[in-house]
Design a protein around this motif. Structure first.
Motif, PDB file in Angstrom:
ATOM      1  N   ARG A   1     -10.639 152.096  11.354  1.00  0.00           N
ATOM      2  CA  ARG A   1     -10.177 151.784  12.694  1.00  0.00           C
ATOM      3  C   ARG A   1      -9.112 150.685  12.688  1.00  0.00           C
ATOM      4  O   ARG A   1      -8.181 150.711  13.463  1.00  0.00           O
ATOM      5  CB  ARG A   1     -11.359 151.360  13.563  1.00  0.00           C
ATOM      6  CG  ARG A   1     -11.219 151.787  14.998  1.00  0.00           C
ATOM      7  CD  ARG A   1     -12.458 151.448  15.788  1.00  0.00           C
ATOM      8  NE  ARG A   1     -13.543 152.377  15.490  1.00  0.00           N
ATOM      9  CZ  ARG A   1     -14.743 152.306  16.068  1.00  0.00           C
ATOM     10  NH1 ARG A   1     -14.978 151.376  16.950  1.00  0.00           N
ATOM     11  NH2 ARG A   1     -15.681 153.159  15.757  1.00  0.00           N
ATOM     12  N   GLU A   2      -9.289 149.715  11.773  1.00  0.00           N
ATOM     13  CA  GLU A   2      -8.374 148.584  11.813  1.00  0.00           C
ATOM     14  C   GLU A   2      -7.163 148.760  10.907  1.00  0.00           C
ATOM     15  O   GLU A   2      -6.036 148.541  11.316  1.00  0.00           O
ATOM     16  CB  GLU A   2      -9.118 147.300  11.440  1.00  0.00           C
ATOM     17  CG  GLU A   2      -9.977 146.805  12.587  1.00  0.00           C
ATOM     18  CD  GLU A   2     -11.220 146.104  12.094  1.00  0.00           C
ATOM     19  OE1 GLU A   2     -11.144 145.418  11.061  1.00  0.00           O
ATOM     20  OE2 GLU A   2     -12.261 146.238  12.745  1.00  0.00           O
TER      21      GLU A   2
ATOM     22  N   TYR B   1      -6.117 144.763   2.855  1.00  0.00           N
ATOM     23  CA  TYR B   1      -4.952 143.884   2.936  1.00  0.00           C
ATOM     24  C   TYR B   1      -4.556 143.423   1.540  1.00  0.00           C
ATOM     25  O   TYR B   1      -4.816 142.275   1.164  1.00  0.00           O
ATOM     26  CB  TYR B   1      -5.254 142.679   3.840  1.00  0.00           C
ATOM     27  CG  TYR B   1      -5.849 143.083   5.162  1.00  0.00           C
ATOM     28  CD1 TYR B   1      -5.074 143.753   6.108  1.00  0.00           C
ATOM     29  CD2 TYR B   1      -7.189 142.833   5.458  1.00  0.00           C
ATOM     30  CE1 TYR B   1      -5.628 144.154   7.317  1.00  0.00           C
ATOM     31  CE2 TYR B   1      -7.738 143.225   6.671  1.00  0.00           C
ATOM     32  CZ  TYR B   1      -6.955 143.883   7.594  1.00  0.00           C
ATOM     33  OH  TYR B   1      -7.484 144.285   8.777  1.00  0.00           O
TER      34      TYR B   1
ATOM     35  N   ASN C   1      -1.875 141.918   9.504  1.00  0.00           N
ATOM     36  CA  ASN C   1      -2.436 140.985  10.474  1.00  0.00           C
ATOM     37  C   ASN C   1      -3.854 141.375  10.873  1.00  0.00           C
ATOM     38  O   ASN C   1      -4.047 142.328  11.614  1.00  0.00           O
ATOM     39  CB  ASN C   1      -1.568 140.935  11.741  1.00  0.00           C
ATOM     40  CG  ASN C   1      -0.140 140.585  11.400  1.00  0.00           C
ATOM     41  OD1 ASN C   1       0.097 139.714  10.580  1.00  0.00           O
ATOM     42  ND2 ASN C   1       0.798 141.305  12.003  1.00  0.00           N
ATOM     43  N   PRO C   2      -4.819 140.623  10.390  1.00  0.00           N
ATOM     44  CA  PRO C   2      -6.177 140.922  10.827  1.00  0.00           C
ATOM     45  C   PRO C   2      -6.296 140.681  12.323  1.00  0.00           C
ATOM     46  O   PRO C   2      -5.753 139.712  12.840  1.00  0.00           O
ATOM     47  CB  PRO C   2      -7.033 139.907  10.047  1.00  0.00           C
ATOM     48  CG  PRO C   2      -6.143 139.321   9.028  1.00  0.00           C
ATOM     49  CD  PRO C   2      -4.748 139.451   9.527  1.00  0.00           C
ATOM     50  N   PRO C   3      -6.971 141.573  13.031  1.00  0.00           N
ATOM     51  CA  PRO C   3      -7.098 141.399  14.482  1.00  0.00           C
ATOM     52  C   PRO C   3      -7.951 140.187  14.820  1.00  0.00           C
ATOM     53  O   PRO C   3      -8.665 139.647  13.976  1.00  0.00           O
ATOM     54  CB  PRO C   3      -7.794 142.688  14.925  1.00  0.00           C
ATOM     55  CG  PRO C   3      -8.376 143.285  13.698  1.00  0.00           C
ATOM     56  CD  PRO C   3      -7.614 142.765  12.538  1.00  0.00           C
TER      57      PRO C   3
ATOM     58  N   THR D   1     -13.246 141.677  16.979  1.00  0.00           N
ATOM     59  CA  THR D   1     -14.018 142.316  15.913  1.00  0.00           C
ATOM     60  C   THR D   1     -15.500 142.218  16.202  1.00  0.00           C
ATOM     61  O   THR D   1     -16.246 143.171  16.042  1.00  0.00           O
ATOM     62  CB  THR D   1     -13.726 141.631  14.566  1.00  0.00           C
ATOM     63  OG1 THR D   1     -12.368 141.237  14.560  1.00  0.00           O
ATOM     64  CG2 THR D   1     -14.021 142.548  13.421  1.00  0.00           C
TER      65      THR D   1
ATOM     66  N   LYS E   1     -16.457 144.525  18.976  1.00  0.00           N
ATOM     67  CA  LYS E   1     -16.471 145.903  18.486  1.00  0.00           C
ATOM     68  C   LYS E   1     -17.713 146.156  17.650  1.00  0.00           C
ATOM     69  O   LYS E   1     -18.353 147.182  17.758  1.00  0.00           O
ATOM     70  CB  LYS E   1     -15.226 146.166  17.637  1.00  0.00           C
ATOM     71  CG  LYS E   1     -14.095 146.793  18.437  1.00  0.00           C
ATOM     72  CD  LYS E   1     -12.991 147.194  17.491  1.00  0.00           C
ATOM     73  CE  LYS E   1     -11.709 147.474  18.259  1.00  0.00           C
ATOM     74  NZ  LYS E   1     -10.550 147.326  17.409  1.00  0.00           N
TER      75      LYS E   1
ATOM     76  N   ASP F   1     -20.509 148.845  18.171  1.00  0.00           N
ATOM     77  CA  ASP F   1     -20.732 149.819  17.111  1.00  0.00           C
ATOM     78  C   ASP F   1     -22.205 149.956  16.758  1.00  0.00           C
ATOM     79  O   ASP F   1     -22.566 150.826  15.985  1.00  0.00           O
ATOM     80  CB  ASP F   1     -19.957 149.417  15.845  1.00  0.00           C
ATOM     81  CG  ASP F   1     -18.550 149.951  15.909  1.00  0.00           C
ATOM     82  OD1 ASP F   1     -18.299 150.749  16.816  1.00  0.00           O
ATOM     83  OD2 ASP F   1     -17.725 149.563  15.072  1.00  0.00           O
TER      84      ASP F   1
END
Lengths: 357, 315, 336
Positions: A51-52, A314, B9-11, B16, B19, B23
């Protein structure tokens, strides 16, 4: 033995698009230079979209598999070696998918572009699989001969008679040292080693150009491992089939492989003849791997720390091995080193050898 | 080189975490909608007496054969009477008000299901744990008995019991139903305990000296929860189904209506063929709501317990 | 016969005997939990409910003699067991001097015929639907239609029966709603009669099939998804086998095994549910007979019917158990 096998397969080759049978092939010299490329992998990438961010399991990998050689693909768990194998077989389970590259069979067919019936036809006839978990790879409700027979049935035209198929299966059993009574047994009646040998017999049933063996000995005890390894060498030498052997056991690899390819975190870091890899490894990661192989006579401290040190989603810019590399340089932090031929037949992806070309 | 570069870029962390919470497997559309449906049905217990006098659910409390309020075209030859807002859903041939019947009968039927399934689940879970932990002949006896009880058609035996019992009220009915509600949870829990026992974390707990009690309740229970919940909803459905069956055959409570008894009355008085759909319709609508709610919860809980069932939908 | 070891046979047959014995024992105990001696308590209840029993004196005499009611309880029990398994369950209270076994054997074929056919149809259809729902190769349009076949899954079969009567018999006037055949046709092996019977069987069968189908489909879907994750499915794909062969010989062939086991567990509740479906459709089987026995307070007949239902289910389960090793080669090994 090899001729005997090929007689039975005359019909298969009529339908197949290979121009030569094994008997017509020139004898193979493992280190010869004039080798025919059976499978050429070009810039293969495999991603698992999440998803990310996408996990790049195989990143821009290229290598050749030559006729009649056993190529060892080695690396630690999660490095993408099995994913590479599954991509070659077009067996990636969703959501995994090939994001780019080519897998060229016999210089002609790009496996990545095949779909449906064409793909079905190429499978097993040209590229077969010896699975990792032989325990569960055989259908529990079908007898051994039915499971080998249906692969033959699906690819050989015109159809072989029951008797011909039976003869052929018994010949295959002879090649891998299985007793004839195995023919009528169910998988649960076989030992682990016998199951794995059934899988090997099944893999060479159609005399394919390439067999992908995915850690075929990993679940077996040491004695049975030896037998199965010997089987692999036998079929390579007698049938001239190419084998892509996936594994992490350096010791076993050293004894079986003609060439070795080392993967790290989805990237190919070094490819060279097996002897060269063992005696003069170039990539720092390969060096650490070789050093980590224990011997009975000496105990040495493990220099390699376990596991990946970066998030697969990453990857850092620059060299993929930078965070674990003992010889890391400033350039490694910025530029990813490409896989380049530094010596004859010896490719490595490392900035240490930039000067050598 | 055409290397693929991933998003660098990590959100934001908070997103998270949110989410991750959404989840959670327990946030399951089927489970939640089933639960909501059942809660709506269960509110009849609270609001029923406010809307209508429960006494109207008794024989002879109202005029007979009144049609529901929205019906204008009805057969007077059959003895049907003009709609009347005092009896919005009409009345049946024995002078019961249908709205009162439904509002009184629904919670009573639900109660039988809950009593029977709760007792059945407690007994069944205990037996499942004992069988799974003790092994040996204890296990053989318990699981053989459970298998035999599953084979004997519960409804048939319940019919014999109900035919001899003089007056069955809700609690007794629930107790009798529990007799046949325990084998299913026993089987489910026994199988899960057996498979959990072999798991590393249970073995580790055992090696580190945890008591059997701790292993059961601290280590195993959290893993068994979805299975327990699924067998509970399934058992409630089975108990209600059996209850309705016994009552439809004319056994069980006779004075204060339940949904099954209402269907029996309607069948006895040939309501289907006389065109009195407002007699058999309302109890069936309520039962359909109950069964659909339980069914949604069961398959939702199955997905909680078995992650593989979830994955397929996204493909 | 592969897998059919003596031990397995013995175990399954033991379960069969145990089931019937336990069922019989329950039927024996229940009336005796009521106060007083069973016969007079029973007749007292009949009288009090206003039912007038003809020949009651004769009935009591024969009854006492046969069950040895003057004897101690354990003798009564042994006699009861012997009489019951020799299909000598005495007289019906409401239809004296007809015997219970005669009455039941007249209606039994109707129930068995309809129930077996309906169960098999629902099992086959449901599993086919479930397998297709889980299979990746199923065409999209088919896949999106399949879930609609599950609408009736959660409601009891007899309730669907009421709705079917209302729609197909009363509103559309398409199919008969009651009985097993029309009075005007003469029973026998002639096409007219068979067709008439079939027409009467459609709605009750449909009620069972539509309701049961869904649970088979859901179970099969789960099993297929599990099978799809197995290594042998990957192997089958690697072997380049056709989609059809992978679906049948590798997927369905494995996924159906737990479903057959589940069928054995479900037979009891299918039969139980069918009692009420029969009553709704006034079908001439033992379900309707049971309903009449309840209304007539005919306790001997009622107990007899329950005994037959238990035996019938036990036989069905035994047949399933004995055929199972033929489809699962591992069974004899697993038991060890």
């Amino acid at each position: 033995m090899s001729e005997e096998l090929n007689q039975g397969l005359g019909t298969a080759n009529r339908a197949g698009n290979r121009e030569q049978t094994a008997a017509e092939r020139p004898p193979v010299s493992p280190n010869g230079l004039d080798k025919e490329v059976v499978l050429a992998i070009r810039n293969l990438s495999v991603v698992y979209p999440t998803r990310e961010a996408s996990i790049v399991a195989v990143n821009d990998v290229s290598f050749n598999i030559f006729k009649g050689e056993l190529l060892g693909l080695i690396g630690e768990s999660g490095c993408g070696k099995t994913t590479t194998a599954m991509a070659i077989l077009r067996l990636l389970q969703p959501p995994g998918m090939i994001a780019g590259g080519e897998i060229i069979l016999a210089g002609k067919t790009d496996l990545v572009k095949l779909e449906g019936a064409q793909l079905q036809a190429v499978r097993w006839r040209d590229v077969a699989l010896i699975p990792q978990g032989a325990m569960n790879s055989l259908n529990p409700v079908m007898r051994v001969h039915e499971q080998i027979g249906d692969a033959i049935d699906a690819h050989v035209t015109p159809r072989m008679s029951r008797d011909e198929i039976k003869q052929r299966i018994l010949t295959l059993f002879g090649l891998v040292g299985l007793p004839a009574r195995t023919f009528d047994l169910y998988p649960h009646e076989l030992s682990g080693g016998m199951k794995q040998r059934v899988c090997i017999a099944m893999a060479i049933a159609l005399n394919p150009a390439l067999v992908v063996a995915d850690e075929p000995t990993s679940a077996l005890d040491v004695i049975v491992q030896r037998i199965v390894a010997q089987n692999l060498l036998d079929i390579k030498n007698r049938l001239g089939v190419s084998i892509l052997l996936i594994g992490h056991d350096m010791g076993l690899m050293a004894q079986l492989a003609d060439r070795m390819a080392v993967m790290y975190a989805g990237n190919m870091v070094e490819i060279a003849p097996a002897r060269t890899i063992l005696t003069e490894p170039l990539h720092p990661y390969t060096q650490l791997l070789i050093e980590a192989v224990p011997t009975i006579k000496t105990r040495k401290p493990l220099k390699l720390t376990e596991g990946l040190t970066h998030d697969l989603r990453y990857p850092p810019p620059g060299c993929i091995f930078q965070s674990r590399c003992p010889l890391v340089m400033e350039v490694c932090r910025r530029v990813r080193p490409p896989l380049k031929e530094t010596k004859p037949q010896h490719q490595v992806a490392c900035h240490l050898y930039d000067a050598l070309q | 080189m055409s290397a693929i570069t991933a998003d660098q870029n990590p959100p934001a962390q908070a997103m998270t975490r949110l989410k991750a919470r959404l989840d959670s497997p327990w946030i399951n559309a089927k489970l939640i909608s089933g639960l909501l449906l059942l809660l709506v049905v269960a509110t009849t217990e609270l609001f029923g007496p406010l809307i209508v006098d429960p006494k109207l659910a008794l024989i002879g409390s109202s005029p007979t054969n009144v049609v529901p309020f929205w019906v204008t075209n009805f057969d007077k030859k059959q003895g049907f009477k003009a709609p009347n807002l005092e009896h919005p859903l009409g009345t049946e041939s024995k002078g019961r008000d249908m709205l009162a019947v439904v509002l009184v009968g629904t919670p009573r039927t639900l109660r039988v299901g809950l009593i029977g399934a709760t007792i059945g689940l407690i007994v069944g879970t205990a037996l499942g744990f004992i069988a799974g932990f003790a092994g040996g002949w204890v296990d053989t006896v318990i699981s053989t008995l459970a298998d035999v009880m599953l084979t004997i058609p519960g409804l048939a035996v319940l019919i014999v019991i109900a035919s001899y019992a003089t007056e069955l009220e809700i609690v007794n009915m629930g107790l009798i139903m529990a007799l046949f509600a325990w084998p299913l949870p026993t089987r489910v829990i026994r199988a899960q305990v057996l498979s959990l026992r072999e798991h590393g974390f249970i073995q580790l707990a055992r090696l580190s000296g945890a008591s059997t009690f701790d292993i059961m309740f601290k280590e195993m229970m959290p893993n068994l929860l979805p299975f327990l919940a699924a067998s509970f909803t399934e058992t409630v459905a089975l108990v209600i189904l059996a209850t309705i069956g016994v009552e439809t055959l004319g056994l069980g409570p006779t004075r204060i209506p339940t949904l099954g008894m209402t269907i029996n009355n309607a069948l006895q008085q040939a309501a289907i063929f006389r065109g009195m759909w407002w007699w058999w319709g309302p109890p069936i609508v309520m039962l359909v709501l109950i069964f659909v709610g339980l069914f949604l919860m069961t398959i939702g809980l199955d997905e909680v317990a078995n992650p593989r069932l979830r994955k397929v939908r996204t493909q | 016969m592969r897998g059919l070891t003596g031990k397995y046979l013995l175990k399954r047959f033991g379960m069969f005997v145990l089931t019937i014995w336990l069922g019989m024992t329950i039927i024996f105990i229940i009336p005796r939990l009521a106060v007083g001696d069973p016969t007079s308590a029973l007749l007292g209840r009949l009288m009090s409910k206003g039912g007038n029993v003809e020949n009651s004196a004769e009935l009591i005499a024969r009854w006492k003699d046969r069950f040895g009611l003057d004897q101690p309880l354990h003798i009564q029990y042994v006699r009861y067991l012997y009489n019951t398994i020799t299909f000598n369950q005495g007289y019906s209270l409401s239809a004296f001097p007809a015997t219970v076994d005669d009455l039941i054997q007249r209606t039994l074929p109707w129930t068995i015929g309809l129930l077996v056919v309906a169960t098999l149809i629902s099992f086959v259809l449901g599993n086919a639907i479930g397998a297709l729902m889980a299979w990746r190769g199923t065409p999209r349009p088919v896949k999106s239609l399949l879930p609609f076949s599950l609408v009736f899954t959660s409601i009891p079969a007899f309730m669907l029966g009421i709705l079917l009567i209302w729609v197909f018999s009363l509103t559309l006037n398409l199919l008969p709603y009651a009985g097993g055949f029309d009075r005007k046709v003469s029973p026998g092996w002639n096409p007219e009669f068979i067709l008439n019977v079939a027409r009467h069987a459609i709605l009750p069968a449909l009620a069972v099939v539509l309701v049961r189908m869904g649970s088979w489909a859901l179970g099969m879907r789960g099993m297929m998804i599990t099978a799809d994750g197995e290594d042998y499915m990957v192997m089958a794909q690697a072997k380049g086998l056709s989609s059809g062969r992978r679906f049948w010989k590798y997927g369905v062939r494995n996924a159906i095994l737990p479903q057959v086991t589940a069928l054995g567990v479900a037979i009891g509740s299918i039969a139980g549910g069918f009692i009420i479906v029969e009553q709704i459709f006034s079908y001439p089987g033992i379900g309707s007979q049971l309903f009449r026995a309840i209304q007539d307070n005919d306790y001997t007949l009622l107990q007899g019917i329950v005994f037959y239902i238990i035996v019938g289910v036990a036989i069905a389960v035994l047949i399933l158990d004995l055929t199972y090793p033929l489809i699962d080669p591992r069974i004899s090994l697993k038991k060890n």
